[in-house]
Write an enzyme that holds these catalytic residues in place. Structure first.
Site, short mmCIF file in Angstrom:
data_model
loop_
_atom_site.label_atom_id
_atom_site.label_comp_id
_atom_site.label_asym_id
_atom_site.label_seq_id
_atom_site.Cartn_x
_atom_site.Cartn_y
_atom_site.Cartn_z
N ASN A 55 0.83 -1.20 0.00
CA ASN A 55 0.00 0.00 0.00
C ASN A 55 0.88 1.27 0.00
O ASN A 55 1.51 1.60 0.99
CB ASN A 55 -0.91 -0.04 1.24
CG ASN A 55 -1.91 1.08 1.25
OD1 ASN A 55 -1.59 2.21 0.89
ND2 ASN A 55 -3.12 0.77 1.67
N ARG A 92 -3.76 3.61 13.37
CA ARG A 92 -2.47 3.55 12.68
C ARG A 92 -1.56 4.68 13.14
O ARG A 92 -0.38 4.48 13.39
CB ARG A 92 -2.70 3.64 11.16
CG ARG A 92 -1.67 2.89 10.37
CD ARG A 92 -1.99 2.74 8.89
NE ARG A 92 -3.25 3.29 8.47
CZ ARG A 92 -4.38 2.58 8.37
NH1 ARG A 92 -4.40 1.29 8.62
NH2 ARG A 92 -5.51 3.16 8.00
N PHE A 129 -11.29 5.67 3.32
CA PHE A 129 -11.50 4.41 2.61
C PHE A 129 -12.15 3.41 3.56
O PHE A 129 -12.37 3.70 4.75
CB PHE A 129 -10.15 3.87 2.10
CG PHE A 129 -9.24 3.39 3.21
CD1 PHE A 129 -8.52 4.29 3.97
CD2 PHE A 129 -9.13 2.03 3.50
CE1 PHE A 129 -7.68 3.86 4.99
CE2 PHE A 129 -8.29 1.59 4.52
CZ PHE A 129 -7.57 2.50 5.27
N LYS A 139 0.01 4.09 2.62
CA LYS A 139 0.50 3.81 3.97
C LYS A 139 2.01 4.02 4.03
O LYS A 139 2.53 4.58 4.99
CB LYS A 139 0.21 2.36 4.35
CG LYS A 139 -1.20 2.11 4.78
CD LYS A 139 -1.18 0.77 5.50
CE LYS A 139 -2.43 -0.02 5.28
NZ LYS A 139 -2.25 -1.40 5.70
N ASP A 179 -0.81 -4.49 10.67
CA ASP A 179 -2.05 -5.22 10.43
C ASP A 179 -3.16 -4.50 11.20
O ASP A 179 -2.98 -4.17 12.37
CB ASP A 179 -1.93 -6.67 10.91
CG ASP A 179 -3.05 -7.53 10.35
OD1 ASP A 179 -3.16 -7.61 9.11
OD2 ASP A 179 -3.83 -8.09 11.13
N SER A 180 -4.26 -4.23 10.52
CA SER A 180 -5.32 -3.42 11.13
C SER A 180 -6.69 -4.01 10.86
O SER A 180 -6.86 -4.85 9.98
CB SER A 180 -5.36 -2.02 10.53
OG SER A 180 -4.10 -1.46 10.44
#
Ligand code: IMP
Length: 206
Positions: A11, A183, A154, A14, A71-72
């Site tokens: 990504n 995040r 998003f 990110k 990881d989310s």
């Protein structure tokens, strides 16, 4: 020599966020594409911490750089933490407007709207002597019906009302969201850890 870290994600957005936070520490961020690496292990853990470790260890086993993974997901209290670690895979292939609609439908009539966005980030040093996982969480509520009007962000942003922001992530600007988001919180812990120590990233050119 400049220090480098591989961010274990494809990504670009990110990666840009991580780069912005780490460049003041003199750390350059490389994406998986930059180093021609791919994740080879499946994310089979039942926790964000577990999956972020799987990703970081997978990439660390394929290179000599320091590695950072994340990881989310969204955890909804009344749905026993759903979609949780399955956030990306829930109704895979469907647009998020449909996914968000389905979640609101599941929660129709439910009084308990509590939810949280959670991120785990795992850092592994270049010499492989340090492995640390950091957790960031933002508490909120799932709204009752899909909002009308233009939305930012998003994924599940439009249906998550952040208690810290007093608005949904969909209504928030990027910087505003990052100031409280899961995040953002996890990343700031990584930054203060890396900034507060001889950060063990070294050059990755061994
Ligand atoms: P990832 O592990 O950060 O790629 O996130 C996994 C999934 O969780 C994403 O595909 C989204 O469905 C959801 N998610 C994670 N972070 C966010 C966010 O900040 N807003 C909305 N959805 C998110």
């Amino acid at each position: 020599m400049e220090k480098k870290i591989v961010f274990a994600s494809h990504n670009k957005e990110k990666a840009r966020e991580v780069e912005e936070m780490l460049s003041p520490l003199g750390i350059a961020v490389l994406t998986l594409a930059d180093v021609h690496l791919k994740q080879t292990k499946e994310e089979t853990a039942e926790t964000f911490e577990g999956n972020s470790r799987i990703k970081a260890e997978d990439i660390a086993s394929q290179c000599d750089y320091a590695v950072l993974s994340d990881d989310s997901g969204l955890c909804i209290e009344a749905l026993n933490g759903f979609p949780g670690v399955h956030s990306a895979r829930f109704m895979e292939g469907m647009p998020y407007t449909e996914k968000n609609k389905a979640i609101l439908e599941k929660m129709k009539g439910m009084k308990d709207r509590r939810a949280a966005f959670v991120t785990a980030m795992t850092y592994i040093s270049a010499d492989r002597t340090i492995e640390r996982t950091f957790l960031g969480k933002d508490d909120g509520l799932i709204i009752e019906s899909l909002p009308s009007g233009e939305q930012h962000g998003f994924g599940y942003d439009p249906i998550f009302y952040s208690l810290a922001l007093k608005k949904t992530y969909g209504e928030a600007g990027e910087d505003e969201k990052n100031s409280v988001s899961h995040r953002g919180r996890a990343l700031r812990q990584v930054v203060s850890f890396l900034g507060g120590t001889d950060n063990g990233t070294d050059t990755g050119n061994r």
